[in-house]
Design a protein around this motif. Sequence first.
Motif, PDB file in Angstrom:
ATOM      1  N   LEU A 188       0.830  -1.211   0.000  1.00 37.76           N
ATOM      2  CA  LEU A 188       0.000   0.000   0.000  1.00 37.76           C
ATOM      3  C   LEU A 188       0.859   1.254   0.000  1.00 37.76           C
ATOM      4  O   LEU A 188       0.548   2.258  -0.662  1.00 37.76           O
ATOM      5  CB  LEU A 188      -0.937  -0.004   1.205  1.00 37.76           C
ATOM      6  N   GLY A 189       1.973   1.203   0.750  1.00 31.85           N
ATOM      7  CA  GLY A 189       2.873   2.349   0.791  1.00 31.85           C
ATOM      8  C   GLY A 189       3.500   2.631  -0.556  1.00 31.85           C
ATOM      9  O   GLY A 189       3.616   3.786  -0.994  1.00 31.85           O
ATOM     10  N   MET A 190       3.902   1.542  -1.248  1.00 35.97           N
ATOM     11  CA  MET A 190       4.500   1.709  -2.579  1.00 35.97           C
ATOM     12  C   MET A 190       3.499   2.283  -3.577  1.00 35.97           C
ATOM     13  O   MET A 190       3.836   3.142  -4.409  1.00 35.97           O
ATOM     14  CB  MET A 190       5.017   0.353  -3.077  1.00 35.97           C
ATOM     15  N   ILE A 191       2.239   1.811  -3.484  1.00 36.94           N
ATOM     16  CA  ILE A 191       1.188   2.336  -4.367  1.00 36.94           C
ATOM     17  C   ILE A 191       0.964   3.820  -4.114  1.00 36.94           C
ATOM     18  O   ILE A 191       0.833   4.628  -5.044  1.00 36.94           O
ATOM     19  CB  ILE A 191      -0.119   1.539  -4.173  1.00 36.94           C
ATOM     20  N   ALA A 192       0.942   4.160  -2.806  1.00 34.68           N
ATOM     21  CA  ALA A 192       0.729   5.565  -2.441  1.00 34.68           C
ATOM     22  C   ALA A 192       1.865   6.440  -2.967  1.00 34.68           C
ATOM     23  O   ALA A 192       1.636   7.546  -3.491  1.00 34.68           O
ATOM     24  CB  ALA A 192       0.615   5.691  -0.932  1.00 34.68           C
ATOM     25  N   ILE A 193       3.118   5.938  -2.815  1.00 33.72           N
ATOM     26  CA  ILE A 193       4.275   6.697  -3.310  1.00 33.72           C
ATOM     27  C   ILE A 193       4.202   6.862  -4.826  1.00 33.72           C
ATOM     28  O   ILE A 193       4.449   7.947  -5.368  1.00 33.72           O
ATOM     29  CB  ILE A 193       5.583   5.986  -2.909  1.00 33.72           C
ATOM     30  N   PHE A 194       3.809   5.790  -5.533  1.00 28.17           N
ATOM     31  CA  PHE A 194       3.713   5.828  -6.992  1.00 28.17           C
ATOM     32  C   PHE A 194       2.722   6.893  -7.456  1.00 28.17           C
ATOM     33  O   PHE A 194       3.018   7.722  -8.316  1.00 28.17           O
ATOM     34  CB  PHE A 194       3.304   4.454  -7.520  1.00 28.17           C
ATOM     35  N   PHE A 195       1.507   6.847  -6.836  1.00 27.28           N
ATOM     36  CA  PHE A 195       0.484   7.820  -7.231  1.00 27.28           C
ATOM     37  C   PHE A 195       0.860   9.232  -6.813  1.00 27.28           C
ATOM     38  O   PHE A 195       0.516  10.215  -7.474  1.00 27.28           O
ATOM     39  CB  PHE A 195      -0.882   7.419  -6.667  1.00 27.28           C
ATOM     40  N   GLY A 196       1.580   9.350  -5.683  1.00 26.53           N
ATOM     41  CA  GLY A 196       2.020  10.665  -5.239  1.00 26.53           C
ATOM     42  C   GLY A 196       2.995  11.285  -6.220  1.00 26.53           C
ATOM     43  O   GLY A 196       2.898  12.471  -6.568  1.00 26.53           O
ATOM     44  N   ILE A 197       3.962  10.462  -6.662  1.00 28.99           N
ATOM     45  CA  ILE A 197       4.938  10.943  -7.642  1.00 28.99           C
ATOM     46  C   ILE A 197       4.248  11.312  -8.951  1.00 28.99           C
ATOM     47  O   ILE A 197       4.528  12.351  -9.565  1.00 28.99           O
ATOM     48  CB  ILE A 197       6.017   9.868  -7.892  1.00 28.99           C
ATOM     49  N   ARG A 198       3.316  10.469  -9.369  1.00 29.90           N
ATOM     50  CA  ARG A 198       2.591  10.722 -10.625  1.00 29.90           C
ATOM     51  C   ARG A 198       1.781  12.020 -10.535  1.00 29.90           C
ATOM     52  O   ARG A 198       1.739  12.816 -11.490  1.00 29.90           O
ATOM     53  CB  ARG A 198       1.666   9.545 -10.905  1.00 29.90           C
ATOM     54  N   LYS A 199       1.159  12.231  -9.360  1.00 29.76           N
ATOM     55  CA  LYS A 199       0.352  13.436  -9.173  1.00 29.76           C
ATOM     56  C   LYS A 199       1.223  14.685  -9.206  1.00 29.76           C
ATOM     57  O   LYS A 199       0.857  15.704  -9.783  1.00 29.76           O
ATOM     58  CB  LYS A 199      -0.396  13.348  -7.839  1.00 29.76           C
ATOM     59  N   ARG A 200       2.427  14.593  -8.567  1.00 33.08           N
ATOM     60  CA  ARG A 200       3.334  15.734  -8.562  1.00 33.08           C
ATOM     61  C   ARG A 200       3.830  16.054  -9.975  1.00 33.08           C
ATOM     62  O   ARG A 200       3.940  17.214 -10.363  1.00 33.08           O
ATOM     63  CB  ARG A 200       4.524  15.463  -7.636  1.00 33.08           C
ATOM     64  N   LYS A 201       4.119  14.998 -10.750  1.00 28.14           N
ATOM     65  CA  LYS A 201       4.554  15.204 -12.132  1.00 28.14           C
ATOM     66  C   LYS A 201       3.474  15.884 -12.959  1.00 28.14           C
ATOM     67  O   LYS A 201       3.742  16.793 -13.758  1.00 28.14           O
ATOM     68  CB  LYS A 201       4.917  13.856 -12.767  1.00 28.14           C
TER      69      LYS A 201
END
Length: 370
Positions: free
Chosen positions: A6-19
């Motif tokens: 879940l943490g990895m998914i959250a980090i992935f979507f967070g990075i994508r959102k920032r981009k």
Amino acid sequence: MVVILLGMIAIFFGIRKRKLHKLREKFFEQNGGVFIKQKLKAPGNGRGGYGVVYKGILPDASVVAIKKSKLVDAAQTKQFINEVMILTQVIQRNVVKLLGCCLEEEAPLLVYEFISNNTLFHHIHHRAGGMGWLSWNNRLRVALEVAGALAYLHSETIMPIIHRDVKSTNILLNDNYTAKIVDFGASRLVPLDHDQVTTLVQGTLGYLDPEYFYTSQLTDKSDVYSFGVVLAELVTRQKPLCAKRTEEEKNLATYFVKAVKENRLFEIVEPRVLREGTLDQLQGIGDLIKRCLNLHGNDRPTMKDVAIELEGLKKFKNIHPWGQQQTHEESRSLILEVEQGDVTLIPYNTNESESSSGSTNIIFQENKPR
């Protein structure tokens, strides 16, 4: 493991959102968003032909027009910024409404009210478009609506606005055939302490003010000239430039002014206008167009004066131009002959020189036995 996943998914979507956010910021800045913000906050400022226009339907089922830039470059961006700056300070029933804009895409978008009934150019020059409703009274009404809108832009906004590309393709008609001026990408705001601005020449051949073309000095009288060409289109139903016409008649503005000076106005107006307009109206509109098309801007009327004169012409009693002396049957017979080309209209002045009032008499010359 679940927590780590879940943490990895959250980090992935967070990075994508920032981009995505950074990309939107980049497009916002690239499309002039920061500049618009600064301009709208600056004191003294109110709140084109370079894009493709789409019909759009919003979630609430309302219909809008969406203009999207064809290319992404600095010139395109400047046009879009300029249009936003102009239209956010304009509230007038005959100027198209800007509903919003989107600067967070690769190409900026402008959202307008949807105007459904094509351009004035289409109705003037394509018989299927305008024959039904394009009566003389409706032509006068549309002309008055456009003149009133331009007069508003010139004298009633926070800063005077010169449209700079007045033409029949930039006048749209809604379902009720009400005129709406569009495309302010080339327009200019005029500082209150100036009566002209120096610009790179921009406009449309056939409508372009020759004085502005030669001097690069843009004034509100440049719009007056362009509007004069639109009036000439309405009266004659001829295009501003036409290679098929003779060399003398190629440029409508030049041809129209020459015809009026030589008292040949009634030879070039459209038969329906000749049939429905009064003599006073036709003489009045001919003189008004001639003054709008004067080569010297100082000798042209203001758009406010043009609107007042058009309002006066609208109020003329609708008596047939060939006078009250004839009976109904005589008038009807004469109209038919004019339409069929059996009568030559030979206008002449009672004085040898052109009278100041522009008063003209008409001789009817029969071309064949009746």
